[in-house]
Design a protein around this motif. Structure first.
Motif, PDB file in Angstrom:
ATOM      1  N   PRO A 119       2.455  -3.761  -3.646  1.00  0.00           N
ATOM      2  CA  PRO A 119       2.592  -3.931  -5.095  1.00  0.00           C
ATOM      3  C   PRO A 119       3.330  -2.737  -5.703  1.00  0.00           C
ATOM      4  O   PRO A 119       3.155  -1.602  -5.251  1.00  0.00           O
ATOM      5  CB  PRO A 119       1.142  -3.989  -5.584  1.00  0.00           C
ATOM      6  N   ALA A 120       4.136  -3.002  -6.730  1.00  0.00           N
ATOM      7  CA  ALA A 120       4.851  -1.910  -7.409  1.00  0.00           C
ATOM      8  C   ALA A 120       3.875  -1.182  -8.345  1.00  0.00           C
ATOM      9  O   ALA A 120       3.075  -1.820  -9.023  1.00  0.00           O
ATOM     10  CB  ALA A 120       6.009  -2.483  -8.217  1.00  0.00           C
ATOM     11  N   HIS A 121       3.932   0.145  -8.352  1.00  0.00           N
ATOM     12  CA  HIS A 121       3.103   0.931  -9.292  1.00  0.00           C
ATOM     13  C   HIS A 121       3.598   2.365  -9.278  1.00  0.00           C
ATOM     14  O   HIS A 121       4.399   2.742  -8.401  1.00  0.00           O
ATOM     15  CB  HIS A 121       1.622   0.852  -8.907  1.00  0.00           C
ATOM     16  N   ASP A 122       3.108   3.157 -10.267  1.00  0.00           N
ATOM     17  CA  ASP A 122       3.482   4.576 -10.229  1.00  0.00           C
ATOM     18  C   ASP A 122       2.252   5.480 -10.234  1.00  0.00           C
ATOM     19  O   ASP A 122       2.308   6.605 -10.713  1.00  0.00           O
ATOM     20  CB  ASP A 122       4.462   4.917 -11.359  1.00  0.00           C
ATOM     21  N   PHE A 123       1.137   4.967  -9.705  1.00  0.00           N
ATOM     22  CA  PHE A 123      -0.045   5.819  -9.512  1.00  0.00           C
ATOM     23  C   PHE A 123       0.239   6.850  -8.417  1.00  0.00           C
ATOM     24  O   PHE A 123       1.046   6.616  -7.519  1.00  0.00           O
ATOM     25  CB  PHE A 123      -1.258   4.980  -9.105  1.00  0.00           C
ATOM     26  N   ARG A 124      -0.469   7.992  -8.485  1.00  0.00           N
ATOM     27  CA  ARG A 124      -0.244   9.052  -7.489  1.00  0.00           C
ATOM     28  C   ARG A 124      -0.768   8.659  -6.110  1.00  0.00           C
ATOM     29  O   ARG A 124      -0.201   9.019  -5.094  1.00  0.00           O
ATOM     30  CB  ARG A 124      -0.968  10.333  -7.920  1.00  0.00           C
ATOM     31  N   TYR A 125      -1.927   7.985  -6.111  1.00  0.00           N
ATOM     32  CA  TYR A 125      -2.585   7.668  -4.837  1.00  0.00           C
ATOM     33  C   TYR A 125      -2.693   6.155  -4.672  1.00  0.00           C
ATOM     34  O   TYR A 125      -2.926   5.426  -5.650  1.00  0.00           O
ATOM     35  CB  TYR A 125      -4.011   8.225  -4.789  1.00  0.00           C
ATOM     36  N   ALA A 136      -8.737  -9.478   5.504  1.00  0.00           N
ATOM     37  CA  ALA A 136      -8.420  -9.022   4.148  1.00  0.00           C
ATOM     38  C   ALA A 136      -7.801  -7.628   4.192  1.00  0.00           C
ATOM     39  O   ALA A 136      -8.146  -6.804   5.054  1.00  0.00           O
ATOM     40  CB  ALA A 136      -9.687  -8.991   3.294  1.00  0.00           C
ATOM     41  N   ASN A 137      -6.873  -7.412   3.281  1.00  0.00           N
ATOM     42  CA  ASN A 137      -6.334  -6.072   3.040  1.00  0.00           C
ATOM     43  C   ASN A 137      -6.423  -5.854   1.536  1.00  0.00           C
ATOM     44  O   ASN A 137      -5.882  -6.638   0.758  1.00  0.00           O
ATOM     45  CB  ASN A 137      -4.886  -5.955   3.510  1.00  0.00           C
ATOM     46  N   ILE A 138      -7.136  -4.789   1.157  1.00  0.00           N
ATOM     47  CA  ILE A 138      -7.373  -4.505  -0.266  1.00  0.00           C
ATOM     48  C   ILE A 138      -6.607  -3.240  -0.627  1.00  0.00           C
ATOM     49  O   ILE A 138      -6.745  -2.212   0.047  1.00  0.00           O
ATOM     50  CB  ILE A 138      -8.876  -4.265  -0.539  1.00  0.00           C
ATOM     51  N   THR A 139      -5.830  -3.312  -1.697  1.00  0.00           N
ATOM     52  CA  THR A 139      -5.052  -2.159  -2.160  1.00  0.00           C
ATOM     53  C   THR A 139      -5.663  -1.619  -3.449  1.00  0.00           C
ATOM     54  O   THR A 139      -5.834  -2.367  -4.423  1.00  0.00           O
ATOM     55  CB  THR A 139      -3.593  -2.565  -2.440  1.00  0.00           C
ATOM     56  N   VAL A 140      -5.982  -0.318  -3.430  1.00  0.00           N
ATOM     57  CA  VAL A 140      -6.559   0.349  -4.605  1.00  0.00           C
ATOM     58  C   VAL A 140      -5.694   1.565  -4.920  1.00  0.00           C
ATOM     59  O   VAL A 140      -5.276   2.288  -4.000  1.00  0.00           O
ATOM     60  CB  VAL A 140      -8.019   0.789  -4.342  1.00  0.00           C
ATOM     61  N   ALA A 141      -5.430   1.777  -6.210  1.00  0.00           N
ATOM     62  CA  ALA A 141      -4.584   2.909  -6.604  1.00  0.00           C
ATOM     63  C   ALA A 141      -5.170   3.595  -7.822  1.00  0.00           C
ATOM     64  O   ALA A 141      -5.960   3.017  -8.571  1.00  0.00           O
ATOM     65  CB  ALA A 141      -3.155   2.426  -6.889  1.00  0.00           C
ATOM     66  N   GLY A 142      -4.757   4.843  -8.018  1.00  0.00           N
ATOM     67  CA  GLY A 142      -5.222   5.594  -9.181  1.00  0.00           C
ATOM     68  C   GLY A 142      -4.581   6.967  -9.205  1.00  0.00           C
ATOM     69  O   GLY A 142      -3.942   7.382  -8.234  1.00  0.00           O
ATOM     70  N   LEU A 150      -5.044  -3.299  -7.030  1.00  0.00           N
ATOM     71  CA  LEU A 150      -3.729  -3.851  -7.392  1.00  0.00           C
ATOM     72  C   LEU A 150      -3.348  -5.067  -6.574  1.00  0.00           C
ATOM     73  O   LEU A 150      -2.422  -5.797  -6.948  1.00  0.00           O
ATOM     74  CB  LEU A 150      -2.644  -2.787  -7.204  1.00  0.00           C
ATOM     75  N   GLN A 151      -4.026  -5.272  -5.452  1.00  0.00           N
ATOM     76  CA  GLN A 151      -3.629  -6.394  -4.600  1.00  0.00           C
ATOM     77  C   GLN A 151      -4.750  -6.761  -3.625  1.00  0.00           C
ATOM     78  O   GLN A 151      -5.405  -5.879  -3.076  1.00  0.00           O
ATOM     79  CB  GLN A 151      -2.384  -6.017  -3.800  1.00  0.00           C
ATOM     80  N   VAL A 152      -4.928  -8.053  -3.446  1.00  0.00           N
ATOM     81  CA  VAL A 152      -5.786  -8.566  -2.378  1.00  0.00           C
ATOM     82  C   VAL A 152      -4.923  -9.479  -1.517  1.00  0.00           C
ATOM     83  O   VAL A 152      -4.371 -10.474  -2.000  1.00  0.00           O
ATOM     84  CB  VAL A 152      -6.988  -9.360  -2.931  1.00  0.00           C
ATOM     85  N   TYR A 153      -4.787  -9.108  -0.258  1.00  0.00           N
ATOM     86  CA  TYR A 153      -4.069  -9.928   0.732  1.00  0.00           C
ATOM     87  C   TYR A 153      -5.156 -10.594   1.554  1.00  0.00           C
ATOM     88  O   TYR A 153      -6.034  -9.914   2.114  1.00  0.00           O
ATOM     89  CB  TYR A 153      -3.201  -9.006   1.585  1.00  0.00           C
ATOM     90  N   LEU A 154      -5.142 -11.908   1.631  1.00  0.00           N
ATOM     91  CA  LEU A 154      -6.196 -12.622   2.352  1.00  0.00           C
ATOM     92  C   LEU A 154      -5.575 -13.638   3.299  1.00  0.00           C
ATOM     93  O   LEU A 154      -4.916 -14.590   2.867  1.00  0.00           O
ATOM     94  CB  LEU A 154      -7.133 -13.329   1.368  1.00  0.00           C
ATOM     95  N   ARG A 155      -5.797 -13.404   4.595  1.00  0.00           N
ATOM     96  CA  ARG A 155      -5.284 -14.340   5.611  1.00  0.00           C
ATOM     97  C   ARG A 155      -6.419 -15.247   6.060  1.00  0.00           C
ATOM     98  O   ARG A 155      -7.470 -14.776   6.490  1.00  0.00           O
ATOM     99  CB  ARG A 155      -4.722 -13.568   6.811  1.00  0.00           C
ATOM    100  N   VAL A 185      -2.714 -15.634   1.409  1.00  0.00           N
ATOM    101  CA  VAL A 185      -2.460 -15.551  -0.031  1.00  0.00           C
ATOM    102  C   VAL A 185      -2.438 -14.087  -0.427  1.00  0.00           C
ATOM    103  O   VAL A 185      -3.196 -13.266   0.108  1.00  0.00           O
ATOM    104  CB  VAL A 185      -3.580 -16.299  -0.804  1.00  0.00           C
ATOM    105  N   VAL A 186      -1.567 -13.759  -1.378  1.00  0.00           N
ATOM    106  CA  VAL A 186      -1.581 -12.427  -1.997  1.00  0.00           C
ATOM    107  C   VAL A 186      -1.959 -12.625  -3.458  1.00  0.00           C
ATOM    108  O   VAL A 186      -1.288 -13.385  -4.176  1.00  0.00           O
ATOM    109  CB  VAL A 186      -0.203 -11.751  -1.901  1.00  0.00           C
ATOM    110  N   TYR A 187      -3.039 -11.974  -3.898  1.00  0.00           N
ATOM    111  CA  TYR A 187      -3.450 -12.020  -5.305  1.00  0.00           C
ATOM    112  C   TYR A 187      -3.145 -10.668  -5.937  1.00  0.00           C
ATOM    113  O   TYR A 187      -3.594  -9.628  -5.444  1.00  0.00           O
ATOM    114  CB  TYR A 187      -4.946 -12.331  -5.439  1.00  0.00           C
TER     115      TYR A 187
END
Ligand SMILES: Nc1nc2c(c(=O)[nH]1)N=C([C@H](O)[C@H](O)COP(=O)(O)OP(=O)(O)OP(=O)(O)O)CN2
Ligand SMILES: [Zn+2]
Length: 145
Positions: A9-15, A47-53, A123-128, A135-137
């Motif tokens: 996912p596109a974002h400009d968070f540091r982490y 599942a692959n979960i993307t978290v940013a902040g 920012l994103q949940v990838y679920l196979r 699906v990517v949410y």
């Protein structure tokens, strides 16, 4: 285990962190157009979960990887998704399709993140669901508190 390249996912968070995990669950899709999926059957979901902040917590974490996994794995592993109160046969918005399961995972994870001091964003949940179907949410800005 998974070690695959996921869409970013596109974002400009540091982490940004990503957590992979899997859970085994059964489901059925209660609609005529679901064909064979109307019958109870099982999957090993990946599942692959993307978290940013921008800020870390007192542990130096955005969020503990294990918290992300346990929130979902402890709830859904070796269950019938249709029996979970998060799903319903009354509205297609709550049928346990891959799309809906991905969105519900986002809702569960983000609700927990909202209660943390550094308030990271999922920012994103990838679920196979199968070797050939995933699906990517991605939430919209207005979906966050
Ligand atoms: N948009 C969606 N389509 C389908 C869903 C879904 O959740 N969202 N679910 C199913 C079934 O539940 C099934 O588990 C997965 O379907 P499918 O990809 O057809 O599975 P196969 O392993 O049989 O796929 P092949 O690539 O043909 O081997 C159906 N559709
Ligand atoms: Zn299925």
């Amino acid at each position: 285990m998974m070690q695959q390249i996921y869409p970013a996912p596109a974002h400009d968070f540091r982490y940004e962190l990503n957590k992979d995990f899997q859970f085994a669950a059964a489901h059925y899709v209660p609609h005529d157009e679901a064909g064979a999926c109307r019958n109870l059957h099982g999957h090993t979901y990946f599942a692959n979960i993307t978290v940013a902040g921008d800020e870390l917590n007192d542990s130096g974490f955005l969020v503990n990887f294990q918290l992300i996994k346990s929130l979902i794995h402890n709830r859904f592993d070796h269950t019938i998704l249709n029996n979970d109160a998060l799903f319903s046969e009354d509205t297609s918005e709550r049928f346990p399709t891959t799309e809906v399961v991905a969105r519900i995972i986002w809702e569960v994870v983000q609700k927990e993140l909202d209660d943390t001091p550094n308030k990271p964003k999922c920012l994103q949940v990838y679920l196979r669901e199968t070797p050939t179907s995933y699906v990517v949410y991605r939430p919209k800005k207005g979906d966050f508190l």
